[in-house]
Design a protein around this motif. Sequence first.
Motif, PDB file in Angstrom:
ATOM      1  N   PRO A  11      59.232  43.360  -8.239  1.00 32.69           N
ATOM      2  CA  PRO A  11      58.250  42.708  -7.356  1.00 32.69           C
ATOM      3  C   PRO A  11      58.807  41.411  -6.779  1.00 32.69           C
ATOM      4  CG  PRO A  11      57.230  43.407  -9.422  1.00 32.69           C
ATOM      5  CD  PRO A  11      58.703  43.606  -9.590  1.00 32.69           C
ATOM      6  N   GLU A  12      58.261  41.008  -5.630  1.00 31.42           N
ATOM      7  CA  GLU A  12      58.781  39.822  -4.943  1.00 31.42           C
ATOM      8  C   GLU A  12      58.742  38.585  -5.831  1.00 31.42           C
ATOM      9  OE1 GLU A  12      58.080  37.211  -0.853  1.00 31.42           O
ATOM     10  OE2 GLU A  12      56.850  38.981  -1.274  1.00 31.42           O
ATOM     11  N   GLY A  13      57.622  38.406  -6.539  1.00 31.91           N
ATOM     12  CA  GLY A  13      57.530  37.249  -7.442  1.00 31.91           C
ATOM     13  C   GLY A  13      58.582  37.289  -8.531  1.00 31.91           C
ATOM     14  N   GLY A  14      58.889  38.499  -9.020  1.00 31.64           N
ATOM     15  CA  GLY A  14      59.932  38.642 -10.037  1.00 31.64           C
ATOM     16  C   GLY A  14      61.299  38.322  -9.491  1.00 31.64           C
ATOM     17  N   ARG A  15      61.561  38.746  -8.247  1.00 36.25           N
ATOM     18  CA  ARG A  15      62.857  38.444  -7.628  1.00 36.25           C
ATOM     19  C   ARG A  15      63.051  36.942  -7.484  1.00 36.25           C
ATOM     20  NH1 ARG A  15      61.399  42.772  -4.024  1.00 36.25           N
ATOM     21  NH2 ARG A  15      61.076  41.306  -2.298  1.00 36.25           N
ATOM     22  N   VAL A  16      61.994  36.279  -7.033  1.00 35.03           N
ATOM     23  CA  VAL A  16      62.081  34.827  -6.870  1.00 35.03           C
ATOM     24  C   VAL A  16      62.308  34.151  -8.224  1.00 35.03           C
ATOM     25  CG1 VAL A  16      60.818  32.752  -6.192  1.00 35.03           C
ATOM     26  CG2 VAL A  16      60.663  34.812  -4.788  1.00 35.03           C
ATOM     27  N   ALA A  17      61.586  34.611  -9.258  1.00 32.04           N
ATOM     28  CA  ALA A  17      61.714  34.009 -10.584  1.00 32.04           C
ATOM     29  C   ALA A  17      63.118  34.215 -11.156  1.00 32.04           C
ATOM     30  CB  ALA A  17      60.664  34.601 -11.529  1.00 32.04           C
ATOM     31  N   ILE A  18      63.680  35.432 -10.982  1.00 34.05           N
ATOM     32  CA  ILE A  18      65.031  35.713 -11.485  1.00 34.05           C
ATOM     33  C   ILE A  18      66.056  34.836 -10.770  1.00 34.05           C
ATOM     34  CG2 ILE A  18      66.860  37.453 -11.558  1.00 34.05           C
ATOM     35  CD1 ILE A  18      64.662  39.536 -12.020  1.00 34.05           C
ATOM     36  N   ASN A  19      65.951  34.743  -9.441  1.00 30.56           N
ATOM     37  CA  ASN A  19      66.889  33.897  -8.694  1.00 30.56           C
ATOM     38  C   ASN A  19      66.749  32.436  -9.094  1.00 30.56           C
ATOM     39  OD1 ASN A  19      68.341  35.751  -7.051  1.00 30.56           O
ATOM     40  ND2 ASN A  19      66.567  35.988  -5.730  1.00 30.56           N
ATOM     41  N   LEU A  20      65.506  32.006  -9.322  1.00 28.77           N
ATOM     42  CA  LEU A  20      65.286  30.617  -9.723  1.00 28.77           C
ATOM     43  C   LEU A  20      65.917  30.350 -11.085  1.00 28.77           C
ATOM     44  CD1 LEU A  20      63.989  27.980  -8.844  1.00 28.77           C
ATOM     45  CD2 LEU A  20      61.879  28.691  -9.978  1.00 28.77           C
ATOM     46  N   LEU A  62      75.720  20.761  -5.496  1.00 21.49           N
ATOM     47  CA  LEU A  62      74.448  20.222  -5.980  1.00 21.49           C
ATOM     48  C   LEU A  62      73.437  20.056  -4.847  1.00 21.49           C
ATOM     49  CD1 LEU A  62      75.604  17.561  -8.603  1.00 21.49           C
ATOM     50  CD2 LEU A  62      74.193  19.569  -9.047  1.00 21.49           C
ATOM     51  N   ILE A  63      73.895  19.565  -3.696  1.00 25.61           N
ATOM     52  CA  ILE A  63      72.992  19.404  -2.552  1.00 25.61           C
ATOM     53  C   ILE A  63      72.444  20.751  -2.114  1.00 25.61           C
ATOM     54  CG2 ILE A  63      72.869  18.726  -0.121  1.00 25.61           C
ATOM     55  CD1 ILE A  63      74.972  16.575  -0.762  1.00 25.61           C
ATOM     56  N   ARG A  64      73.329  21.756  -2.045  1.00 25.31           N
ATOM     57  CA  ARG A  64      72.889  23.101  -1.680  1.00 25.31           C
ATOM     58  C   ARG A  64      71.847  23.619  -2.676  1.00 25.31           C
ATOM     59  NH1 ARG A  64      74.622  27.675  -3.941  1.00 25.31           N
ATOM     60  NH2 ARG A  64      74.125  29.644  -2.889  1.00 25.31           N
ATOM     61  N   LEU A  65      72.071  23.350  -3.943  1.00 15.70           N
ATOM     62  CA  LEU A  65      71.155  23.815  -4.978  1.00 15.70           C
ATOM     63  C   LEU A  65      69.779  23.169  -4.840  1.00 15.70           C
ATOM     64  CD1 LEU A  65      71.005  25.618  -7.475  1.00 15.70           C
ATOM     65  CD2 LEU A  65      71.756  23.665  -8.842  1.00 15.70           C
ATOM     66  N   ILE A  66      69.746  21.884  -4.530  1.00 14.10           N
ATOM     67  CA  ILE A  66      68.470  21.185  -4.338  1.00 14.10           C
ATOM     68  C   ILE A  66      67.699  21.786  -3.169  1.00 14.10           C
ATOM     69  CG2 ILE A  66      67.443  18.978  -3.666  1.00 14.10           C
ATOM     70  CD1 ILE A  66      69.744  17.610  -5.203  1.00 14.10           C
ATOM     71  N   LEU A  67      68.412  22.084  -2.078  1.00 19.07           N
ATOM     72  CA  LEU A  67      67.754  22.686  -0.912  1.00 19.07           C
ATOM     73  C   LEU A  67      67.208  24.072  -1.234  1.00 19.07           C
ATOM     74  CD1 LEU A  67      70.235  21.640   1.922  1.00 19.07           C
ATOM     75  CD2 LEU A  67      68.002  20.648   1.399  1.00 19.07           C
ATOM     76  N   ILE A  68      67.953  24.839  -2.032  1.00 16.25           N
ATOM     77  CA  ILE A  68      67.493  26.176  -2.414  1.00 16.25           C
ATOM     78  C   ILE A  68      66.205  26.083  -3.224  1.00 16.25           C
ATOM     79  CG2 ILE A  68      68.027  28.145  -3.917  1.00 16.25           C
ATOM     80  CD1 ILE A  68      70.925  27.913  -2.993  1.00 16.25           C
ATOM     81  N   VAL A  69      66.149  25.121  -4.130  1.00 18.56           N
ATOM     82  CA  VAL A  69      64.936  24.943  -4.943  1.00 18.56           C
ATOM     83  C   VAL A  69      63.748  24.583  -4.057  1.00 18.56           C
ATOM     84  CG1 VAL A  69      63.869  23.513  -6.735  1.00 18.56           C
ATOM     85  CG2 VAL A  69      66.196  24.365  -7.038  1.00 18.56           C
ATOM     86  N   LEU A  70      63.990  23.774  -3.017  1.00 21.46           N
ATOM     87  CA  LEU A  70      62.914  23.420  -2.092  1.00 21.46           C
ATOM     88  C   LEU A  70      62.348  24.654  -1.389  1.00 21.46           C
ATOM     89  CD1 LEU A  70      64.243  20.155  -0.365  1.00 21.46           C
ATOM     90  CD2 LEU A  70      62.449  20.365  -2.078  1.00 21.46           C
ATOM     91  N   VAL A  71      63.182  25.666  -1.224  1.00 18.12           N
ATOM     92  CA  VAL A  71      62.731  26.906  -0.588  1.00 18.12           C
ATOM     93  C   VAL A  71      62.065  27.836  -1.594  1.00 18.12           C
ATOM     94  CG1 VAL A  71      63.495  29.009   0.576  1.00 18.12           C
ATOM     95  CG2 VAL A  71      64.414  26.808   1.275  1.00 18.12           C
ATOM     96  N   LEU A  72      62.646  27.941  -2.802  1.00 16.20           N
ATOM     97  CA  LEU A  72      62.165  28.923  -3.770  1.00 16.20           C
ATOM     98  C   LEU A  72      60.867  28.526  -4.469  1.00 16.20           C
ATOM     99  CD1 LEU A  72      65.320  30.301  -5.622  1.00 16.20           C
ATOM    100  CD2 LEU A  72      63.885  31.431  -3.943  1.00 16.20           C
ATOM    101  N   VAL A  73      60.736  27.248  -4.825  1.00 17.61           N
ATOM    102  CA  VAL A  73      59.562  26.827  -5.595  1.00 17.61           C
ATOM    103  C   VAL A  73      58.250  27.132  -4.875  1.00 17.61           C
ATOM    104  CG1 VAL A  73      58.344  24.820  -6.527  1.00 17.61           C
ATOM    105  CG2 VAL A  73      60.780  25.108  -6.971  1.00 17.61           C
TER     106      VAL A  73
END
Length: 255
Positions: A11-20, A62-73
Amino acid sequence: MWINNLTLMVPEGGRVAINLALYIGEALILAYVFIGMRKLMDRRCEKRTEDSLFMWLCNVSLIRLILIVLVLVPDLFNNGMRRLVVPYGVVFALIQILQFLIPLLWLIFIDYFVNRSVARLKRKYKYAFIPFLILAVLYAAQYILLRMEMDAVRNYAMGGKKPFAFYLQDIYNIASFALSFCFILYAYLIVKTFHSEMKQPLFMRIDIFVVPWLIGTILTVITGFNVDSLFNSIAVLLIFISIKNRYRFLDSETQ
């Protein structure tokens, strides 16, 4: 993300959680390396250029990772939360730029570590921005076209004709992967050629970084999850361990 049938089983929520979760693992590794490198560099009066280049690699990651979290959360909750952060399109574009920059920084770091020449770096990589510009234009074109073809996208989800934006997106994905692969392959060849020409026992292997990179790329394509980010941070960790050992055993006067 490389979406495939295996990915779509989750499920989409699971995909997001696994990537996070994968990104959290990456964050812990990068934080450890960043703090460790800062301590090593602060202990020395003489600043090494290769250490500064390696820190650039850590900083961009690290900067890339912070931006990814801003999208995923926000995806874990609701789309309305996107208004609390930078617009999605802008953030994702920055993520893509940094994603291309990381392999280039690997290449620059390894090239300097082997050849010890800043002049060589300036001469060889002064036009390295051109592929980035081409990919940026391609990304912008497919992003804008995708927004213009939203009706076609919905029809495609119901079995309709594939929108042209998807073809452009495929070209972009292949081109971006090819660029990253070429940077990493060239970096690997530089260090392998250097090691073979030296014909001496190696105190510090820096070609080992390519192993986690390849494993992460293969697993990402197979699973559809962003495993490559975690394995890229493992590659950074391996090089940090080698640098740390060099600081411990290398004589500062005789090198």
